[in-house]
Design an enzyme around this catalytic site. Structure first.
Site, PDB file in Angstrom:
ATOM      1  N   ASP A  66       0.814  -1.208   0.000  1.00 57.81           N
ATOM      2  CA  ASP A  66       0.000   0.000   0.000  1.00 57.81           C
ATOM      3  C   ASP A  66       0.854   1.268   0.000  1.00 57.81           C
ATOM      4  O   ASP A  66       2.090   1.210   0.110  1.00 57.81           O
ATOM      5  CB  ASP A  66      -0.961  -0.008   1.206  1.00 57.81           C
ATOM      6  CG  ASP A  66      -0.284  -0.448   2.507  1.00 57.81           C
ATOM      7  OD1 ASP A  66       0.970  -0.452   2.573  1.00 57.81           O
ATOM      8  OD2 ASP A  66      -0.989  -0.779   3.462  1.00 57.81           O
ATOM      9  N   ASP A 135      -7.611  -2.486  14.192  1.00 63.08           N
ATOM     10  CA  ASP A 135      -9.017  -2.698  13.803  1.00 63.08           C
ATOM     11  C   ASP A 135      -9.171  -3.887  12.846  1.00 63.08           C
ATOM     12  O   ASP A 135     -10.232  -4.087  12.274  1.00 63.08           O
ATOM     13  CB  ASP A 135      -9.603  -1.427  13.171  1.00 63.08           C
ATOM     14  CG  ASP A 135      -8.932  -1.046  11.848  1.00 63.08           C
ATOM     15  OD1 ASP A 135      -7.979  -1.735  11.426  1.00 63.08           O
ATOM     16  OD2 ASP A 135      -9.358  -0.056  11.230  1.00 63.08           O
ATOM     17  N   HIS A 137      -7.419  -4.421  10.028  1.00 62.47           N
ATOM     18  CA  HIS A 137      -7.125  -4.210   8.609  1.00 62.47           C
ATOM     19  C   HIS A 137      -5.834  -4.917   8.183  1.00 62.47           C
ATOM     20  O   HIS A 137      -4.913  -5.081   8.982  1.00 62.47           O
ATOM     21  CB  HIS A 137      -7.106  -2.716   8.229  1.00 62.47           C
ATOM     22  CG  HIS A 137      -5.933  -1.931   8.695  1.00 62.47           C
ATOM     23  ND1 HIS A 137      -6.038  -0.908   9.608  1.00 62.47           N
ATOM     24  CD2 HIS A 137      -4.618  -1.978   8.362  1.00 62.47           C
ATOM     25  CE1 HIS A 137      -4.850  -0.373   9.805  1.00 62.47           C
ATOM     26  NE2 HIS A 137      -3.968  -1.011   9.067  1.00 62.47           N
ATOM     27  N   GLU A 142      -9.642  -1.395   5.152  1.00 64.57           N
ATOM     28  CA  GLU A 142     -10.330  -1.091   6.405  1.00 64.57           C
ATOM     29  C   GLU A 142     -11.613  -1.916   6.513  1.00 64.57           C
ATOM     30  O   GLU A 142     -12.054  -2.519   5.527  1.00 64.57           O
ATOM     31  CB  GLU A 142     -10.657   0.406   6.447  1.00 64.57           C
ATOM     32  CG  GLU A 142      -9.426   1.322   6.416  1.00 64.57           C
ATOM     33  CD  GLU A 142      -8.668   1.374   7.742  1.00 64.57           C
ATOM     34  OE1 GLU A 142      -8.718   0.395   8.513  1.00 64.57           O
ATOM     35  OE2 GLU A 142      -8.007   2.402   8.001  1.00 64.57           O
TER      36      GLU A 142
HETATM   37  C1  GLP Z   1      -0.377   0.232   8.536  1.00 64.46           C
HETATM   38  C2  GLP Z   1      -0.057  -0.578   7.290  1.00 64.46           C
HETATM   39  C3  GLP Z   1      -0.391  -2.036   7.463  1.00 64.46           C
HETATM   40  C4  GLP Z   1       0.166  -2.527   8.783  1.00 64.46           C
HETATM   41  C5  GLP Z   1      -0.478  -1.782   9.920  1.00 64.46           C
HETATM   42  C6  GLP Z   1       0.036  -2.201  11.286  1.00 64.46           C
HETATM   43  O1  GLP Z   1      -1.654   0.724   8.560  1.00 64.46           O
HETATM   44  N1  GLP Z   1      -0.714  -0.097   6.130  1.00 64.46           N
HETATM   45  O2  GLP Z   1       0.149  -2.777   6.375  1.00 64.46           O
HETATM   46  O3  GLP Z   1      -0.074  -3.898   8.922  1.00 64.46           O
HETATM   47  O4  GLP Z   1      -0.185  -0.406   9.764  1.00 64.46           O
HETATM   48  O5  GLP Z   1       1.169  -1.467  11.634  1.00 64.46           O
HETATM   49  P1  GLP Z   1       2.246  -1.892  12.689  1.00 64.46           P
HETATM   50  O6  GLP Z   1       2.905  -3.099  12.106  1.00 64.46           O
HETATM   51  O7  GLP Z   1       3.170  -0.757  12.813  1.00 64.46           O
HETATM   52  O8  GLP Z   1       1.504  -2.216  13.930  1.00 64.46           O
END
Ligand code: GLP
Length: 259
Positions: A66, A135, A137, A142
């Site tokens: 993304d 959440d 995702h 989302e």
């Molecule tokens: C972001 C990314 C996701 C990731 C999520 C969790 O929103 N787009 O790909 O899995 O955060 O982040 P973290 O790994 O820092 O908890």
């Protein structure tokens, strides 16, 4: 069923997944990796640094999950910059072979289809790394995202923007829109590896692995995939109902199966 591997800490999880990626690259020098951002996959990239010495990575291709929309690609928090800094440079990958969705406003309406075409032209993703948001995702899909969705523009939830505000000067600087591989895109990868660490991810992990398959918790889409490995630490595993069974499966796993 997803294979759930419960390990003591993030470094051991990173080592396990890095070993699998090295095995994949040795087997398929032109392997296509699905790269994730966020803090969760960092132990994997860290563990890969020492393991890739002497491995030919010149043909390895990669697709990030993304990107933020409207962010300057040179901004230190654009996912393009993050992937370059955390993955491409330290691992010696060829920059031209590693793509992120194009989040620039100009041409954004076609950027999703172009990304899908590029993934298809590469022969699909062999191993897709995934983190999970609080959440539920995955990528930036989302709650409410279609399980058939392709790469497209989405609006971030307030919770995700608040979670990601730590990377920006304030929550107001976190972009409102993103462009993300869809759940359908992710489900087409040949092997999904979802990592999660810490108590804050325990509910999302339990929902993704054991909850109902529902668009309200996008990570539950992994239950529809035939080859999923979920690698978690004890805290992230703490709400899993069948944790003892997963430990038992892992202890008794036949070596020939691989990850
Ligand atoms: C972001 C990314 C996701 C990731 C999520 C969790 O929103 N787009 O790909 O899995 O955060 O982040 P973290 O790994 O820092 O908890």
């Amino acid at each position: 069923m997803a294979e759930v591997v419960i390990l003591p800490d993030a470094p051991s999880a990173g080592a396990l997944v890095a070993d699998e990626i090295v095995r994949l690259i040795r087997d398929r020098p032109h392997a296509v990796l699905g790269l994730a951002t966020g803090s969760t996959p960092l132990p994997v990239y860290e563990a890969l640094r020492s393991r890739l010495h002497g491995v030919d990575v010149s043909r390895v291709r990669g697709f990030a999950l993304d990107e933020y929309v409207g962010i300057d690609p040179a901004h230190p928090q654009s996912y393009r910059s993050v992937i370059t800094r955390e993955v491409v440079e330290p691992l010696g990958l060829v920059p031209a072979l590693i793509r992120t969705p194009d989040g620039r406003l100009e041409g954004i309406q076609h950027a999703g289809d172009q990304y899908e075409d590029a993934i298809e032209a590469a022969g699909g993703i062999d191993l897709q790394l995934l983190g999970i948001g609080t959440d539920g995702h995955i990528g930036f899909n989302e709650p409410g995202s279609s399980f058939a969705s392709r790469t497209r523009v989405k609006t971030l939830t307030g919770q995700t923007r608040a979670d990601n505000a730590r990377f920006f000067a304030s929550v107001d600087e976190v972009p409102v829109h993103c462009i993300t591989q869809g759940l359908g895109t992710i489900l087409r990868a040949r092997h999904l590896v979802l990592l999660a660490f810490g108590e804050g991810k325990a509910d999302a992990v339990a929902g993704a692995v054991e909850g109902p398959v529902t668009a309200s918790l996008p990570g539950s889409a992994i239950q529809l995939h035939p080859h999923v490995t979920v690698v978690v630490d004890e805290a992230a595993a703490s709400r899993l109902h069948y944790a003892e069974y997963y430990r038992d499966v892992w202890r008794n796993k036949p070596e020939w199966q691989g990850l």
